[in-house]
Scaffold this active site. Structure first.
Site, PDB file in Angstrom:
ATOM      1  N   SER A  75     -96.930 -14.470-106.898  1.00  0.00           N
ATOM      2  CA  SER A  75     -96.062 -13.992-107.972  1.00  0.00           C
ATOM      3  C   SER A  75     -96.929 -13.507-109.122  1.00  0.00           C
ATOM      4  O   SER A  75     -97.987 -14.087-109.394  1.00  0.00           O
ATOM      5  CB  SER A  75     -95.163 -15.139-108.461  1.00  0.00           C
ATOM      6  OG  SER A  75     -94.629 -14.843-109.732  1.00  0.00           O
TER       7      SER A  75
ATOM      8  N   ARG B 157     -96.359 -13.977-112.042  1.00  0.00           N
ATOM      9  CA  ARG B 157     -96.348 -15.006-113.095  1.00  0.00           C
ATOM     10  C   ARG B 157     -97.294 -16.163-112.783  1.00  0.00           C
ATOM     11  O   ARG B 157     -97.530 -16.993-113.659  1.00  0.00           O
ATOM     12  CB  ARG B 157     -94.924 -15.518-113.317  1.00  0.00           C
ATOM     13  CG  ARG B 157     -94.026 -14.457-113.968  1.00  0.00           C
ATOM     14  CD  ARG B 157     -92.686 -15.007-114.438  1.00  0.00           C
ATOM     15  NE  ARG B 157     -92.023 -14.090-115.344  1.00  0.00           N
ATOM     16  CZ  ARG B 157     -91.032 -13.275-114.993  1.00  0.00           C
ATOM     17  NH1 ARG B 157     -90.603 -13.239-113.755  1.00  0.00           N
ATOM     18  NH2 ARG B 157     -90.484 -12.468-115.896  1.00  0.00           N
TER      19      ARG B 157
ATOM     20  N   GLY C 298     -98.586  -9.928-102.391  1.00  0.00           N
ATOM     21  CA  GLY C 298     -97.180  -9.829-101.988  1.00  0.00           C
ATOM     22  C   GLY C 298     -96.708  -8.379-102.090  1.00  0.00           C
ATOM     23  O   GLY C 298     -96.039  -7.851-101.187  1.00  0.00           O
ATOM     24  N   HIS C 299     -97.083  -7.704-103.186  1.00  0.00           N
ATOM     25  CA  HIS C 299     -96.742  -6.281-103.328  1.00  0.00           C
ATOM     26  C   HIS C 299     -97.459  -5.464-102.255  1.00  0.00           C
ATOM     27  O   HIS C 299     -96.883  -4.533-101.682  1.00  0.00           O
ATOM     28  CB  HIS C 299     -97.166  -5.746-104.701  1.00  0.00           C
ATOM     29  CG  HIS C 299     -96.403  -6.324-105.847  1.00  0.00           C
ATOM     30  ND1 HIS C 299     -96.968  -7.194-106.737  1.00  0.00           N
ATOM     31  CD2 HIS C 299     -95.130  -6.134-106.259  1.00  0.00           C
ATOM     32  CE1 HIS C 299     -96.081  -7.538-107.652  1.00  0.00           C
ATOM     33  NE2 HIS C 299     -94.954  -6.906-107.383  1.00  0.00           N
TER      34      HIS C 299
ATOM     35  N   ALA D 255     -98.661  -5.393-112.266  1.00  0.00           N
ATOM     36  CA  ALA D 255     -99.347  -6.674-111.995  1.00  0.00           C
ATOM     37  C   ALA D 255     -99.306  -6.960-110.493  1.00  0.00           C
ATOM     38  O   ALA D 255     -98.937  -8.058-110.057  1.00  0.00           O
ATOM     39  CB  ALA D 255     -98.729  -7.806-112.812  1.00  0.00           C
TER      40      ALA D 255
ATOM     41  N   HIS E 132    -100.000  -7.766-106.622  1.00  0.00           N
ATOM     42  CA  HIS E 132    -100.786  -8.793-105.920  1.00  0.00           C
ATOM     43  C   HIS E 132    -100.549  -8.605-104.418  1.00  0.00           C
ATOM     44  O   HIS E 132     -99.918  -7.618-103.997  1.00  0.00           O
ATOM     45  CB  HIS E 132    -100.381 -10.188-106.405  1.00  0.00           C
ATOM     46  CG  HIS E 132     -98.900 -10.414-106.416  1.00  0.00           C
ATOM     47  ND1 HIS E 132     -98.138 -10.495-105.259  1.00  0.00           N
ATOM     48  CD2 HIS E 132     -98.014 -10.513-107.445  1.00  0.00           C
ATOM     49  CE1 HIS E 132     -96.876 -10.690-105.581  1.00  0.00           C
ATOM     50  NE2 HIS E 132     -96.764 -10.680-106.902  1.00  0.00           N
TER      51      HIS E 132
END
Ligand code: PAF
Length: 295
Positions: free
Chosen positions: A193, A195, A43-44, A39, A41
């Site tokens: 995140s 989530r 940030g990754h 998942a 995004h």
């Protein structure tokens, strides 16, 4: 983990330890790992770019680790988006993605031996999610053994996790450098995140209370605010922004190693539940002047 429709060109996608070892054997130079539960995004993507900048080769692991989910948590509904993840990896210059099955990582079922995170693992996230850091450190150690990197990159968004991984590496003499990467935020301040995708539009507005609290606390700290003033300013900002629609779990000020705060560098950490979604965030603070005293 469901298999992708097709691996993007130039990216090696492997499912087993043996395949990963074969890829790894063909590489020379330094290797970095970025461990993820998928998942992916922005940030990754920042983690992947930081890793590609420092190392000759980057491995991304994609594994939703059952060991770190409690019985009432979101393991089954955790987003699984492998095709999109692979495209993000390709764009960031990743060399290989290791996306093992549960049986590949835990061939004998749940491991009998798990890493004990010690006292730091029982506070904050660990207090609300018993066993969480046992599961995290166990899989991080296993993935370090399997990928054998020179460098491993972790986001500051999961600050307690980063702190515990650093501590594990130091306490157990693991031959890897841990690199922390600052949190990536949406333009309105919400920390990226996986989530966040559970949030409805109104819940997303409420969720802004977390970053609002951190920003208010950090501003009070650098303006010379004392320990309790920093926390009160943060709490006030949270209540104003979340409007009573979020359930605060903790809002704490610590030193950078999660110990009691002293003058100088500190960390403000927050966790709250918005609807059914538990969110966490944190920010560095600088406790300035003589009024920056702990409790
Ligand atoms: O931060 C995460 O996504 C996970 O906790 C990690 C480090 C991949 C271990 O499962």
């Amino acid at each position: 983990m469901s298999r992708p429709v097709a691996a993007p060109p130039g990216l090696q996608v492997v499912w087993t330890r043996a395949e990963l070892a074969a890829v790894r054997a063909g590489w020379s130079g330094s290797v970095a790992v970025v461990m993820t539960m998928g998942a992916l995004h922005d940030g990754h993507a920042a983690l992947l770019r930081a890793a590609a900048h420092r190392a000759d080769h980057v491995i991304v692991t994609v594994f939703v680790n059952p060991l770190q989910f409690g019985p009432t948590e979101d393991f089954d509904r955790y987003p699984r988006t492998i095709d999109d993840d692979l495209e993000i990896c390709r764009q960031a210059g990743v060399g290989a993605v290791f996306a093992p099955s549960r049986a590949e990582i835990y061939p004998d079922g749940e491991p009998m031996v798990r890493l004990d995170p010690g006292p730091l693992g029982g506070i904050l996230e660990g207090a609300s999610r018993p066993g969480f850091f046992h599961g995290v450190l166990t899989v991080v150690l296993k993935l370090l053994q399997i990928t054998r990197p020179d460098l491993a990159f972790f986001g500051e968004k999961d600050y307690q996790q980063l702190t515990l991984v650093r501590r594990m590496v130091r306490d157990l003499d693991l031959p890897v450098e841990i690199v922390g990467v600052p949190t990536v935020r949406e333009p309105d301040g919400l920390a990226r995140s996986s989530r966040n995708r559970y949030l409805s539009a109104p819940q997303r507005q409420v969720a802004l209370g977390l970053s609002a609290a951190l920003r208010a606390g950090a501003a009070h700290a650098s303006g010379g605010g004392a320990f309790d003033e920093v926390l009160s300013a943060a709490r006030l900002a949270f209540d104003r922004a979340a409007g009573g629609d979020a359930e605060l779990d903790y809002l704490v000020l610590t030193d950078p190693q999660l110990g009691p705060p002293v003058a100088g560098a500190g960390r403000l950490l927050i966790a709250a539940r918005v609807g059914g979604t538990r969110l966490i965030d944190n920010m560095p603070v600088e406790l300035t002047g003589s009024r920056a005293e702990g409790p």
